[in-house]
Design a protein around this motif. Structure first.
Motif, PDB file in Angstrom:
ATOM      1  N   LYS A  30       0.853  -1.172   0.000  1.00 22.55           N
ATOM      2  CA  LYS A  30       0.000   0.000   0.000  1.00 22.55           C
ATOM      3  C   LYS A  30       0.894   1.228   0.000  1.00 22.55           C
ATOM      4  O   LYS A  30       1.891   1.286   0.713  1.00 22.55           O
ATOM      5  N   ILE A  31       0.544   2.204  -0.817  1.00 22.14           N
ATOM      6  CA  ILE A  31       1.278   3.460  -0.802  1.00 22.14           C
ATOM      7  C   ILE A  31       0.890   4.193   0.473  1.00 22.14           C
ATOM      8  O   ILE A  31      -0.305   4.353   0.758  1.00 22.14           O
ATOM      9  N   ARG A  37       3.344  11.609  -5.105  1.00 21.10           N
ATOM     10  CA  ARG A  37       3.300  10.949  -6.405  1.00 21.10           C
ATOM     11  C   ARG A  37       3.793  11.898  -7.494  1.00 21.10           C
ATOM     12  O   ARG A  37       3.836  13.108  -7.307  1.00 21.10           O
ATOM     13  N   GLU A 114      -8.186   5.039 -10.173  1.00 14.53           N
ATOM     14  CA  GLU A 114      -7.709   3.741  -9.677  1.00 14.53           C
ATOM     15  C   GLU A 114      -6.700   3.204 -10.679  1.00 14.53           C
ATOM     16  O   GLU A 114      -6.874   3.331 -11.880  1.00 14.53           O
ATOM     17  N   THR A 116      -3.786  -0.096 -11.471  1.00 17.55           N
ATOM     18  CA  THR A 116      -3.146  -1.359 -11.126  1.00 17.55           C
ATOM     19  C   THR A 116      -1.750  -1.336 -11.709  1.00 17.55           C
ATOM     20  O   THR A 116      -1.571  -1.075 -12.896  1.00 17.55           O
ATOM     21  N   THR A 121      -3.375  -2.961  -6.899  1.00 23.81           N
ATOM     22  CA  THR A 121      -4.357  -1.935  -7.227  1.00 23.81           C
ATOM     23  C   THR A 121      -4.267  -0.805  -6.212  1.00 23.81           C
ATOM     24  O   THR A 121      -4.305  -1.039  -5.007  1.00 23.81           O
ATOM     25  N   TYR A 122      -4.141   0.412  -6.742  1.00 25.40           N
ATOM     26  CA  TYR A 122      -4.069   1.612  -5.907  1.00 25.40           C
ATOM     27  C   TYR A 122      -5.383   2.367  -6.047  1.00 25.40           C
ATOM     28  O   TYR A 122      -5.890   2.548  -7.158  1.00 25.40           O
ATOM     29  N   ASP A 123      -5.934   2.802  -4.924  1.00 22.87           N
ATOM     30  CA  ASP A 123      -7.233   3.458  -4.909  1.00 22.87           C
ATOM     31  C   ASP A 123      -7.210   4.810  -5.606  1.00 22.87           C
ATOM     32  O   ASP A 123      -6.203   5.523  -5.590  1.00 22.87           O
ATOM     33  N   TYR A 127      -4.299  13.047  -4.252  1.00 18.30           N
ATOM     34  CA  TYR A 127      -3.008  12.762  -3.646  1.00 18.30           C
ATOM     35  C   TYR A 127      -2.043  13.917  -3.867  1.00 18.30           C
ATOM     36  O   TYR A 127      -2.086  14.578  -4.912  1.00 18.30           O
ATOM     37  N   VAL A 145       5.571   6.814  -7.618  1.00 23.73           N
ATOM     38  CA  VAL A 145       5.657   7.387  -6.276  1.00 23.73           C
ATOM     39  C   VAL A 145       7.058   7.970  -6.086  1.00 23.73           C
ATOM     40  O   VAL A 145       8.052   7.259  -6.198  1.00 23.73           O
TER      41      VAL A 145
END
Length: 178
Positions: A30-31, A37, A114, A116, A121-123, A127, A145
């Motif tokens: 998880k980030i 980013r 979102e 992948t 998978t990143y929500d 950010y 990131v």
């Protein structure tokens, strides 16, 4: 012959265990909420615009790597990014001088869909990020990131590698015999 089959079955089971273990660890990635980013939006999805996007992403990624490689915390990374916005702007101005469209660069909160990446998978959400928009920004995007320096580590790996390909002996045996 019976020993060979037993060995192959054992190797196959070990392969499944190792594969499941790697898959499981990717799910848990998880980030952190305190991440920064970096995103580059292409003008369009034409092959030319996508190549321009990738070239600019690579140049910016290299520049950011050199800048942030020794940053120790997020506040230091933020300061380095904001202090170098003019340098980023100059780099982008040089890279886009022959294009028929402009660019924008902004550091702040930006919406991300979102995504992948490498099986994770990143929500979607807003950010903290450095955003480069090329032209209309209607093409596919590239992102990574910056802090913690996940994409910067990839940039370093690319710079220090000779494109080594890793193979699984167990996988090769299974593919050969099954």
């Amino acid at each position: 012959m019976k020993k060979t089959k037993i060995i192959i079955v054992i190797l196959a089971l070990l392969s499944v265990v190792f594969t499941y273990g790697n898959y499981k660890s990717q799910e848990d990635v998880k980030i952190p909420d305190s991440a920064i980013r970096f995103r580059v939006l292409a003008n369009s999805n034409s092959p030319r615009d996508q190549k321009i996007k990738q070239d600019i992403a690579n140049k910016m990624q290299n520049e950011l790597y050199m800048l942030l490689k020794s940053s120790r915390n997020i506040n230091e990374a933020r300061g380095l990014i904001t202090d170098n916005m003019d340098n980023f702007n100059n780099l982008l101005k040089e890279e886009t001088k022959d294009l028929k469209y402009s660019y924008t660069i902004d550091y702040g909160l930006h919406e991300f869909p979102e995504k992948t990446y490498k099986g994770v998978t990143y929500d979607a959400g807003y950010y903290e990020s450095l955003l480069v928009t090329l032209g209309e920004g209607k093409g596919d995007n590239w992102w990574c990131v910056l802090f913690p320096p996940l994409c910067l580590l990839e940039a370093e790996e690319k710079a220090n590698s000779d494109e080594v390909e890793y193979k699984s002996f167990i996988k090769e045996i299974i593919e050969k015999y099954f």
